[in-house]
Write a protein that holds these residues in place. Structure first.
Motif, PDB file in Angstrom:
ATOM      1  N   PRO A  70       0.839  -1.209   0.000  1.00 48.21           N
ATOM      2  CA  PRO A  70       0.000   0.000   0.000  1.00 48.21           C
ATOM      3  C   PRO A  70       0.867   1.249   0.000  1.00 48.21           C
ATOM      4  CG  PRO A  70      -0.724  -1.568   1.682  1.00 48.21           C
ATOM      5  CD  PRO A  70       0.600  -2.055   1.184  1.00 48.21           C
ATOM      6  N   MET A  71       0.384   2.282  -0.640  1.00 48.39           N
ATOM      7  CA  MET A  71       1.111   3.540  -0.653  1.00 48.39           C
ATOM      8  C   MET A  71       1.317   4.017   0.787  1.00 48.39           C
ATOM      9  SD  MET A  71       2.547   5.459  -2.894  1.00 48.39           S
ATOM     10  CE  MET A  71       1.685   5.075  -4.405  1.00 48.39           C
ATOM     11  N   GLY A  72       2.538   4.437   1.102  1.00 47.44           N
ATOM     12  CA  GLY A  72       2.856   4.855   2.471  1.00 47.44           C
ATOM     13  C   GLY A  72       3.568   3.767   3.264  1.00 47.44           C
ATOM     14  N   TRP A  73       3.583   2.546   2.717  1.00 41.91           N
ATOM     15  CA  TRP A  73       4.329   1.452   3.326  1.00 41.91           C
ATOM     16  C   TRP A  73       5.663   1.313   2.602  1.00 41.91           C
ATOM     17  CZ3 TRP A  73       1.874  -2.853   6.412  1.00 41.91           C
ATOM     18  CH2 TRP A  73       0.615  -2.468   6.916  1.00 41.91           C
ATOM     19  N   ARG A  74       6.648   0.684   3.261  1.00 40.92           N
ATOM     20  CA  ARG A  74       7.957   0.452   2.661  1.00 40.92           C
ATOM     21  C   ARG A  74       8.091  -1.024   2.259  1.00 40.92           C
ATOM     22  NH1 ARG A  74      12.455   3.933   3.522  1.00 40.92           N
ATOM     23  NH2 ARG A  74      11.665   6.079   3.530  1.00 40.92           N
ATOM     24  N   PHE A  75       8.685  -1.249   1.089  1.00 39.99           N
ATOM     25  CA  PHE A  75       8.913  -2.610   0.613  1.00 39.99           C
ATOM     26  C   PHE A  75      10.346  -3.022   0.910  1.00 39.99           C
ATOM     27  CE2 PHE A  75      10.536  -5.443  -2.714  1.00 39.99           C
ATOM     28  CZ  PHE A  75       9.646  -6.502  -2.600  1.00 39.99           C
ATOM     29  N   PHE A  76      10.518  -4.253   1.460  1.00 42.73           N
ATOM     30  CA  PHE A  76      11.851  -4.800   1.685  1.00 42.73           C
ATOM     31  C   PHE A  76      11.767  -6.314   1.762  1.00 42.73           C
ATOM     32  CE2 PHE A  76      15.288  -6.224   4.557  1.00 42.73           C
ATOM     33  CZ  PHE A  76      16.391  -5.755   3.846  1.00 42.73           C
ATOM     34  N   GLN A  77      12.480  -6.979   0.860  1.00 47.36           N
ATOM     35  CA  GLN A  77      12.587  -8.442   0.865  1.00 47.36           C
ATOM     36  C   GLN A  77      11.227  -9.145   1.021  1.00 47.36           C
ATOM     37  OE1 GLN A  77      15.540  -9.591   3.772  1.00 47.36           O
ATOM     38  NE2 GLN A  77      17.235  -9.050   2.417  1.00 47.36           N
ATOM     39  N   LYS A  78      10.323  -8.846   0.132  1.00 50.83           N
ATOM     40  CA  LYS A  78       9.021  -9.512   0.041  1.00 50.83           C
ATOM     41  C   LYS A  78       8.060  -9.149   1.165  1.00 50.83           C
ATOM     42  CE  LYS A  78      10.897 -13.556  -2.377  1.00 50.83           C
ATOM     43  NZ  LYS A  78      10.961 -15.040  -2.411  1.00 50.83           N
ATOM     44  N   SER A  79       8.366  -8.107   1.939  1.00 49.62           N
ATOM     45  CA  SER A  79       7.468  -7.672   3.012  1.00 49.62           C
ATOM     46  C   SER A  79       7.171  -6.183   2.881  1.00 49.62           C
ATOM     47  CB  SER A  79       8.072  -7.958   4.387  1.00 49.62           C
ATOM     48  OG  SER A  79       8.116  -9.347   4.641  1.00 49.62           O
TER      49      SER A  79
END
Length: 235
Positions: free
Chosen positions: A100-109
């Motif tokens: 979702p916009m506003g969340w951070r993506f890192f290693q499939k999470s």
């Protein structure tokens, strides 16, 4: 006087002792007629099989798309914009992971830092309500990523501590909210921590440490921001 003897000549015709046996008439062989199919029938069968295959493929595609749409609705339910990252090389087709916009993506999470403060239990419920859970940190790479991110966030948030998904029912017996086994070789306590006292059974990340060794146990009724985590959506 001598008696007169009369001779009579009797002739017998030879009769055949063997009766003439008539053999039963032979049955006529049944005519075998080869059933002929119209030449277009194999083509029709092939066409029908092709249509069945196409229908199955479309059904599976629609089912997969609908499933992904349901997942997108639950992380979180009120999200209207999504940030997607390509995770497949061009030679292997398209594959995207979305947060979702506003969340951070890192290693499939996907990761979310809150702007408001709650107790640890309320923080846990809030993350669950968004289709996620309080963050579970089980690798050093993940800890480094979160520590660096929080150092960016404090320019705007000015918060010292952020709840993570680690707590203890009994002193010193730490466990993660999603039942991930607690790995004592992947812990990142501040120097002198944990206190391991009855009053302090919940854990926060304290961003002010220079390095990423920044976990601290404290009272669960203290109000702090939180970090939520959820698996990224694959589309």
């Amino acid at each position: 006087m001598a008696a007169e003897i009369t001779y009579a000549e009797v002739k017998f015709r030879n009769a055949s002792l063997s009766a003439e046996v008539k053999a039963p008439p032979k049955k006529k062989d049944c005519d075998h007629h080869t059933q002929k199919y119209p030449p277009w029938l194999p083509w029709l069968i092939s066409l029908l099989l092709l249509l069945v295959c196409i229908t199955l493929i479309i059904t599976l595609f629609v089912s997969h798309f609908s499933h992904n749409q349901e997942e997108l609705k639950t992380l979180p339910q009120n999200a209207t914009e999504w940030l997607c990252v390509s995770v497949m090389p061009p030679s292997k087709g398209r594959g995207w992971m979305c947060c979702p916009m506003g969340w951070r993506f890192f290693q499939k999470s996907c990761y979310y830092t809150s702007t408001d403060s709650m107790t640890w239990n309320d923080s846990k419920k809030n993350c669950t309500g968004m289709g996620s859970h309080l963050v579970v940190i089980d690798t050093e790479d993940e800890q480094v990523f979160l520590s660096a991110w929080l150092k960016e966030e404090i320019r705007y948030m000015r918060k010292d501590n952020y709840y993570i998904g680690l707590s203890a029912q009994n002193v010193g017996q730490w466990h993660w909210v999603d039942k991930t086994p607690f790995n004592v070789t992947a812990v990142f306590w501040r120097i002198g921590e944990p206190s391991n006292v009855e009053e302090e059974k919940c854990v926060v990340i304290h961003w002010k440490e220079k390095k990423h060794w920044n976990w601290n146990d404290l009272r669960c009724d203290i109000r702090s921001p939180r970090i939520c985590e959820a698996a990224a959506i694959t589309v």
